[in-house]
Design a protein around this motif. Structure first.
Motif, mmCIF file in Angstrom:
data_model
loop_
_atom_site.group_PDB
_atom_site.id
_atom_site.type_symbol
_atom_site.label_atom_id
_atom_site.label_comp_id
_atom_site.label_asym_id
_atom_site.label_seq_id
_atom_site.Cartn_x
_atom_site.Cartn_y
_atom_site.Cartn_z
ATOM 1 N N ALA A 178 33.882 31.003 46.803
ATOM 2 C CA ALA A 178 34.587 32.270 46.986
ATOM 3 C C ALA A 178 33.626 33.318 47.521
ATOM 4 O O ALA A 178 32.798 33.857 46.792
ATOM 5 N N ASP A 180 34.902 36.031 49.204
ATOM 6 C CA ASP A 180 35.951 36.946 49.664
ATOM 7 C C ASP A 180 35.829 38.347 49.083
ATOM 8 O O ASP A 180 36.810 39.075 48.956
ATOM 9 N N ARG A 182 34.413 41.956 46.909
ATOM 10 C CA ARG A 182 34.481 42.531 45.568
ATOM 11 C C ARG A 182 35.871 42.420 44.948
ATOM 12 O O ARG A 182 36.007 42.368 43.728
ATOM 13 N N SER A 183 36.932 42.402 45.778
ATOM 14 C CA SER A 183 38.300 42.263 45.265
ATOM 15 C C SER A 183 38.766 40.823 45.392
ATOM 16 O O SER A 183 39.915 40.561 45.746
ATOM 17 N N SER A 184 37.893 39.898 45.096
ATOM 18 C CA SER A 184 38.101 38.472 45.334
ATOM 19 C C SER A 184 39.420 37.941 44.766
ATOM 20 O O SER A 184 39.676 37.989 43.560
ATOM 21 N N THR A 185 40.241 37.406 45.655
ATOM 22 C CA THR A 185 41.476 36.732 45.234
ATOM 23 C C THR A 185 41.162 35.450 44.473
ATOM 24 O O THR A 185 41.809 35.127 43.463
ATOM 25 N N ARG A 187 38.498 34.693 42.729
ATOM 26 C CA ARG A 187 37.992 35.027 41.391
ATOM 27 C C ARG A 187 39.155 35.318 40.438
ATOM 28 O O ARG A 187 39.186 34.847 39.297
ATOM 29 N N THR A 295 30.446 39.977 36.897
ATOM 30 C CA THR A 295 31.370 38.962 36.393
ATOM 31 C C THR A 295 30.765 38.269 35.184
ATOM 32 O O THR A 295 29.546 38.259 35.007
ATOM 33 N N LEU A 305 31.457 31.531 42.803
ATOM 34 C CA LEU A 305 31.478 32.860 43.412
ATOM 35 C C LEU A 305 30.171 33.101 44.150
ATOM 36 O O LEU A 305 29.089 32.798 43.644
ATOM 37 N N ASP A 308 29.291 39.291 47.088
ATOM 38 C CA ASP A 308 29.994 40.396 46.440
ATOM 39 C C ASP A 308 31.066 39.935 45.470
ATOM 40 O O ASP A 308 31.443 40.675 44.562
ATOM 41 N N SER A 309 31.588 38.737 45.640
ATOM 42 C CA SER A 309 32.567 38.217 44.682
ATOM 43 C C SER A 309 31.964 38.107 43.285
ATOM 44 O O SER A 309 32.659 38.267 42.280
ATOM 45 N N SER A 324 23.043 38.191 48.911
ATOM 46 C CA SER A 324 24.233 37.362 49.131
ATOM 47 C C SER A 324 23.946 36.206 50.078
ATOM 48 O O SER A 324 24.386 35.070 49.848
#
Length: 416
Positions: A178, A180, A182-185, A187, A295, A305, A308-309, A324
């Motif tokens: 993942a 995708d 900071r607003s990771s779907t 996750r 997280t 993850l 940023d995820s 990253s």
């Protein structure tokens, strides 16, 4: 989940599904794809143009440190990336207006590249996409929204239900990475708890032409004003970044732009006339809202993850993209080992070493961006170490070296 999978128009069976086609996801997909792994890359945005001008609006620019540049060099893209970048030979650190330290990358023992680069993220994405396009074992789905995820446990595959256009695709993957944001779907679908907290400080930057005779050195100024960075903005010129607490910023920004000019000039007197000449309107000043992401875990089953995820950062210290990309390279190597029959436990071990450093750096960022600097504290405690920025976290340098060798080794038993 079973009903949605059965209703899928087609199924893709893959070794790794990478979600997010930013620099981090692209590097991970490219690293695994070059090892001959079957990779499916999902991106919710439309496919970007591979030639022509960059997208409209302010470009996202990052300072990429030598340790990260070495990874990109092993991928074979550094020379081309340098063409549109700004070379930074070193850095100076100032406390209270006085020079405290001066560093040059070419004088640093073990430095793999003798400079840092200021690059546009768009340029890096374009180069990595071009490399990825040459791999027939990598499938890219654009405008792809992931709706469900069944995460595999104990060696089982994960299944994602993805909608792209009028098609529903079931992606059956041994690993899901993942990347995708900071607003990771992914996750959220995996049920991994996360804190996403906006910074309460202020970030302003303004770009001016490079002054005559400017040497390109990055200069960091710590003081009662907060933190000011003078550095290159790709090849476009000089950028002044002012990071401070919200109250200090409000006293300056709730008035004419001359107040900002006065503040910047007071910190960097040698550029006072240049700043006054080129900063004349608030429209030239960019304001950015940053977020911190923490997280509970960076992996769950075979969902990992990345970037940023897992650990979104403030721009202070310029470590967001660097850490990253380093993570993506290291984790791609560990995923490749697990796909070859090894254990996925290496991913958890990597997290256990990496996480304390990341969270300590996030705490340093908070102390420099959200409160007025405490006068009693030693100013030196506010600055990140130059060697750590340039060479990476000491405890994982050997892992980064292993990842660099992994990126460079295309001809493997799994190769195309």
């Amino acid at each position: 989940m079973a009903d949605e999978s059965a209703a899928a128009d087609r199924t893709i069976t893959t070794d790794a599904c990478v979600v997010g086609a930013g620099p981090v996801g692209l590097l991970a997909a490219l690293a695994l794809g070059r090892r001959g792994r079957q990779v499916t890359l999902l991106e919710r945005r439309a496919e970007p143009a591979t030639d022509g001008p960059p997208p409209a609006g302010p470009a996202v620019v990052n300072i990429v440190q030598p340790v990260t540049l070495h990874l990109l060099d092993q991928l074979g893209v550094l020379e081309r990336l340098t063409e549109g970048a700004g070379v930074i030979p070193g850095a100076e650190i100032y406390f209270g207006g006085h020079l405290a330290a001066r560093h040059r990358y070419d004088e640093l023992d073990g430095c793999p590249v003798p400079h840092a680069l200021s690059i546009r993220s768009f340029d890096l994405v374009r180069l990595l996409l071009a490399e990825l396009a040459a791999l027939p074992n990598v499938t890219v789905l654009w405008e792809a929204e992931t709706h469900t995820l069944t995460a595999g446990q104990g060696g089982e595959r994960s299944t994602l239900t993805v909608r792209t256009g009028d098609e529903t695709v079931a992606v059956d993957a041994r690993f899901v990475l993942a990347a995708d944001g900071r607003s990771s779907t992914i996750r959220e679908l995996a049920g991994i708890p996360a804190e996403v907290v906006p910074s309460t400080g202020s970030y302003l930057d303004v770009v001016v032409p490079s002054p005559p005779g400017w040497d390109g050195m990055a200069r960091a100024y710590f003081g009662t004003h907060g933190y000011l960075l003078e550095t290159r903005r790709a090849e476009e010129g000089l950028v002044l970044v002012w990071i401070t607490d919200a109250a200090t910023a409000a006293r300056v920004t709730e008035g004419p732009v001359e107040r900002l000019v006065e503040t910047l000039s007071g910190v960097v007197p040698r550029l006072a006339d240049w700043i006054a000449q080129h900063v004349t309107d608030w429209e030239q000043v960019r304001r950015v809202q940053h977020h911190f992401v923490r997280t509970k875990v960076w992996s769950q089953g075979n969902v990992v993850l990345v970037g940023d995820s897992a650990h979104g950062m403030h721009a202070f210290g310029g470590q967001g993209l660097n850490t990253s990309l380093q993570d993506a390279a290291c984790l791609a190597r560990l995923v490749d080992e697990a796909l070859s029959g090894g254990s996925g436990a290496g991913i958890e071990k990597y997290e256990s070493v990496r996480r304390p450093f990341i969270e300590a750096f996030q705490s340093l960022q908070v102390s420099n961006t959200q409160q007025p600097p405490p006068r009693a504290a030693a100013e030196e405690e506010r600055a990140p170490e130059f060697e750590v920025l340039a060479l990476g976290q000491p405890h994982i340098r050997s892992r980064i070296s292993d990842a660099a060798a992994f990126l460079a080794a295309h001809d493997t038993p799994h190769g195309r």
